[in-house]
Design a protein around this motif. Sequence first.
Motif, PDB file in Angstrom:
ATOM      1  N   CYS A 113       0.841  -1.203   0.000  1.00  0.00           N
ATOM      2  CA  CYS A 113       0.000   0.000   0.000  1.00  0.00           C
ATOM      3  C   CYS A 113       0.871   1.246   0.000  1.00  0.00           C
ATOM      4  N   GLN A 114       0.377   2.303  -0.623  1.00  0.00           N
ATOM      5  CA  GLN A 114       1.197   3.495  -0.796  1.00  0.00           C
ATOM      6  C   GLN A 114       1.219   4.395   0.434  1.00  0.00           C
ATOM      7  N   TYR A 115       0.177   4.334   1.263  1.00  0.00           N
ATOM      8  CA  TYR A 115       0.167   5.189   2.448  1.00  0.00           C
ATOM      9  C   TYR A 115      -0.603   4.508   3.578  1.00  0.00           C
ATOM     10  N   HIS A 116      -0.465   5.067   4.757  1.00  0.00           N
ATOM     11  CA  HIS A 116      -0.938   4.475   5.997  1.00  0.00           C
ATOM     12  C   HIS A 116      -2.404   4.046   5.951  1.00  0.00           C
ATOM     13  N   ASP A 117      -3.304   4.976   5.738  1.00  0.00           N
ATOM     14  CA  ASP A 117      -4.723   4.647   5.830  1.00  0.00           C
ATOM     15  C   ASP A 117      -5.218   3.800   4.666  1.00  0.00           C
ATOM     16  N   GLN A 118      -4.513   3.842   3.538  1.00  0.00           N
ATOM     17  CA  GLN A 118      -4.898   2.984   2.428  1.00  0.00           C
ATOM     18  C   GLN A 118      -4.841   1.515   2.843  1.00  0.00           C
ATOM     19  N   GLY A 119      -3.853   1.167   3.641  1.00  0.00           N
ATOM     20  CA  GLY A 119      -3.716  -0.216   4.095  1.00  0.00           C
ATOM     21  C   GLY A 119      -4.435  -0.510   5.390  1.00  0.00           C
ATOM     22  N   LEU A 120      -4.418   0.444   6.333  1.00  0.00           N
ATOM     23  CA  LEU A 120      -4.938   0.144   7.664  1.00  0.00           C
ATOM     24  C   LEU A 120      -6.460   0.188   7.760  1.00  0.00           C
ATOM     25  N   ILE A 121      -7.110   0.971   6.901  1.00  0.00           N
ATOM     26  CA  ILE A 121      -8.582   0.983   6.966  1.00  0.00           C
ATOM     27  C   ILE A 121      -9.151  -0.389   6.605  1.00  0.00           C
ATOM     28  N   PRO A 122      -8.800  -0.982   5.455  1.00  0.00           N
ATOM     29  CA  PRO A 122      -9.336  -2.331   5.177  1.00  0.00           C
ATOM     30  C   PRO A 122      -8.816  -3.378   6.153  1.00  0.00           C
ATOM     31  N   PHE A 123      -7.554  -3.226   6.580  1.00  0.00           N
ATOM     32  CA  PHE A 123      -7.003  -4.222   7.489  1.00  0.00           C
ATOM     33  C   PHE A 123      -7.750  -4.235   8.818  1.00  0.00           C
ATOM     34  N   LYS A 124      -7.963  -3.057   9.388  1.00  0.00           N
ATOM     35  CA  LYS A 124      -8.620  -3.018  10.696  1.00  0.00           C
ATOM     36  C   LYS A 124     -10.121  -3.297  10.599  1.00  0.00           C
ATOM     37  N   LEU A 125     -10.671  -3.122   9.440  1.00  0.00           N
ATOM     38  CA  LEU A 125     -12.059  -3.526   9.249  1.00  0.00           C
ATOM     39  C   LEU A 125     -12.197  -5.032   9.440  1.00  0.00           C
ATOM     40  N   ILE A 126     -11.173  -5.775   9.014  1.00  0.00           N
ATOM     41  CA  ILE A 126     -11.177  -7.232   9.116  1.00  0.00           C
ATOM     42  C   ILE A 126     -10.534  -7.710  10.415  1.00  0.00           C
ATOM     43  N   HIS A 127      -9.449  -7.076  10.805  1.00  0.00           N
ATOM     44  CA  HIS A 127      -8.627  -7.571  11.916  1.00  0.00           C
ATOM     45  C   HIS A 127      -8.483  -6.542  13.027  1.00  0.00           C
ATOM     46  N   PHE A 128      -9.586  -5.880  13.383  1.00  0.00           N
ATOM     47  CA  PHE A 128      -9.506  -4.863  14.429  1.00  0.00           C
ATOM     48  C   PHE A 128      -9.049  -5.464  15.754  1.00  0.00           C
ATOM     49  N   ARG A 129      -9.487  -6.687  16.067  1.00  0.00           N
ATOM     50  CA  ARG A 129      -9.154  -7.298  17.357  1.00  0.00           C
ATOM     51  C   ARG A 129      -7.817  -8.033  17.332  1.00  0.00           C
ATOM     52  N   ASP A 130      -7.496  -8.708  16.238  1.00  0.00           N
ATOM     53  CA  ASP A 130      -6.381  -9.655  16.295  1.00  0.00           C
ATOM     54  C   ASP A 130      -5.280  -9.377  15.278  1.00  0.00           C
ATOM     55  N   GLY A 131      -5.195  -8.144  14.783  1.00  0.00           N
ATOM     56  CA  GLY A 131      -4.124  -7.811  13.850  1.00  0.00           C
ATOM     57  C   GLY A 131      -2.776  -7.722  14.541  1.00  0.00           C
ATOM     58  N   VAL A 132      -1.714  -7.976  13.772  1.00  0.00           N
ATOM     59  CA  VAL A 132      -0.346  -7.944  14.295  1.00  0.00           C
ATOM     60  C   VAL A 132       0.505  -7.016  13.442  1.00  0.00           C
ATOM     61  N   ASN A 133       1.310  -6.207  14.101  1.00  0.00           N
ATOM     62  CA  ASN A 133       2.264  -5.324  13.446  1.00  0.00           C
ATOM     63  C   ASN A 133       3.615  -6.047  13.408  1.00  0.00           C
ATOM     64  N   LEU A 134       4.175  -6.190  12.216  1.00  0.00           N
ATOM     65  CA  LEU A 134       5.448  -6.890  12.036  1.00  0.00           C
ATOM     66  C   LEU A 134       6.425  -5.964  11.316  1.00  0.00           C
ATOM     67  N   THR A 135       7.622  -5.784  11.889  1.00  0.00           N
ATOM     68  CA  THR A 135       8.632  -4.944  11.251  1.00  0.00           C
ATOM     69  C   THR A 135       9.503  -5.798  10.346  1.00  0.00           C
ATOM     70  N   LEU A 136       9.492  -5.516   9.057  1.00  0.00           N
ATOM     71  CA  LEU A 136      10.290  -6.253   8.086  1.00  0.00           C
ATOM     72  C   LEU A 136      11.663  -5.603   7.935  1.00  0.00           C
ATOM     73  N   GLY A 137      12.667  -6.415   7.646  1.00  0.00           N
ATOM     74  CA  GLY A 137      13.997  -5.906   7.357  1.00  0.00           C
ATOM     75  C   GLY A 137      14.951  -5.882   8.533  1.00  0.00           C
ATOM     76  N   LEU A 138      14.465  -6.153   9.740  1.00  0.00           N
ATOM     77  CA  LEU A 138      15.328  -6.130  10.921  1.00  0.00           C
ATOM     78  C   LEU A 138      16.147  -7.419  11.020  1.00  0.00           C
TER      79      LEU A 138
END
Length: 608
Positions: free
Chosen positions: A535-560
């Motif tokens: 996704c190109q920007y924050h809300d473009q990805g997080l709005i659909p994501f939290k609509l589906i996974h508001f309770r059980d979503g996980v934030n993962l940092t890639l590249g570390l």
Amino acid sequence: MKLQGETRLSWRKKPKKVPDIRKITWISETGSTNDLAKEDFQKKGTLWHCFVADSQTRGRGRKGRSWISPPGTGLYLSIAVPRPGILEAWFPLTCAVASSTAIQSLLTRSRCAKLPSIRIKWPNDLYIGDGKIAGILCELASGSEGSAWIIGIGINISTPEDAFPEDLKEKACSISSATGCRVSRDSLLDELLAYFSFWLEKIYEADISAICNFLDKTEITGIIPELATQQVFSHRHTQTETDKQVTESRIESQMHAHTRRLQSPDNSITKSPNHLGITMGCPAGIGPEIIIKAFAANPEWLLSPPAVVIGDMNILKKASRALDINIPLKSWMPGDPISGSAIHVITRTSLDIEGVPWGKPNSATGKASFEYVTEGIRLCREERLTGLVTAPVSKLGLKLAGIDYPGHTEILADRTNTERYAMMLAGDRLRVTLVTIHCPLREVADSISTEKIFQVISLTDFSLKNEFGLKEPKIAVAGLNPHGGESGMFGNEEEQVITPAIEMAREKGIAASGPYPPDTVFYQAINGKFDAVVCQYHDQGLIPFKLIHFRDGVNLTLGLPIIRTSVDHGTAYDIAGTGKADCASLEAAIRLASKIVVNRRKKGNPER
């Protein structure tokens, strides 16, 4: 079925929250006592009514397996009990403890010459030696009065060997065959209901410490030592056989979730000489509360901890008291053995709880939350922890402490010398990664670049292959403008910036495609066409994501160079200390981090 009448049970001690189980209905023969208790609750809303059968024609155990119930040889009973909230996952284990202590007590008083050691096989079977003597089945029922648990217990008292099918003769046995001691069914029922009341009282009082103290002295086997076959988000959005009769309602999804957790062998954890580290987050936020809740909701995490907590013992005790959950907490240092059933804590601060009111961050809380994260990073880099799971910190708290980082991601990148990194939000139905994160919307178009988009696609591909275990992941790239720019009519970023990045990725063998109109790509991903969406920007990805996974979503940092997952929510100061915070995201973050540990080991810990 044939009713034989009702018996009144004499009671030793009246519990505070568990009433006397005085109503007992005896049945000579029935299909299943669980069905009787369920029907009684569904039609009349009756709780604490015990159904006991001389025999069952359709007795069952977990996963629909048959429970052999010949006449006059066993104790087969079921009771409908209220739901105890977050501690429901303790029911099978607690009933196994009650059954074990009842049998042991009765054999001791009977002066049995061959007093056995009774072993609990996780989470709800009893064994003497290699022979199974008892099992517990917990099912949810929905009625006009709400919902309740139906607890069924089957104990082989004198079941002859020839009563068992051939495939069970070497696995099943009875109390009499294992000990040589004769046991009265009526005496065992009296003993069982007494201990059943005693131990369930601990659940309704949220006294986990009392149960853990007993379990520390008990042999428990069968906690699955490997996470490789577990679904990371296994207890969400799943229907089980026992729930088919539940009507459509607000509680239906919760009932499916809880039933799977109580009956699924996939609810496992990774046994390892090293553990994940959970940073406590801001001491004034909901971090301490969701940590207590997550461990309380997952008894196997206390018996064989997948993670230790980096934080403050005083604050965790305060959170435990606020939740009215008595849970064991132990100080721990890396390298020490894990001993006893408890939350093990690496103590980095000893804050004065009076100076840390819930919902009020200050310089002390900001400094403390920073210390937890940096200590976790250090221990991960020294390979003394296998990964990091972070509870939320406050940007305000960090600022008040004079710490110039906007959040976790920047701290992690700086302290691990990582220049190429990205944020992924992951759930069982949707994964999204972001090209820009905390960027004003008016600046997004100028902030994206072909190189940056290519970098995020590459990091996403690497993670899907090496951390999620996908062999040939498919990645969708969302456009920036409405309708994907409509051939330049609504913007040219798709043609000039995004498409070249996709072409670069495909030249590297990455199965990336797009750019897709943002209003359709997430629907396609949720339905299985893509494994992740860039996704190109924050809300473009997080709005659909939290609509589906508001309770059980996980934030993962890639590249570390280290594993880092996190909850996908903030400190929630407005509800801190109230008991309202949901621990589902933290549970999912712990499971995902454990899964990544397993997958990285399979891949030989590949470098990015």
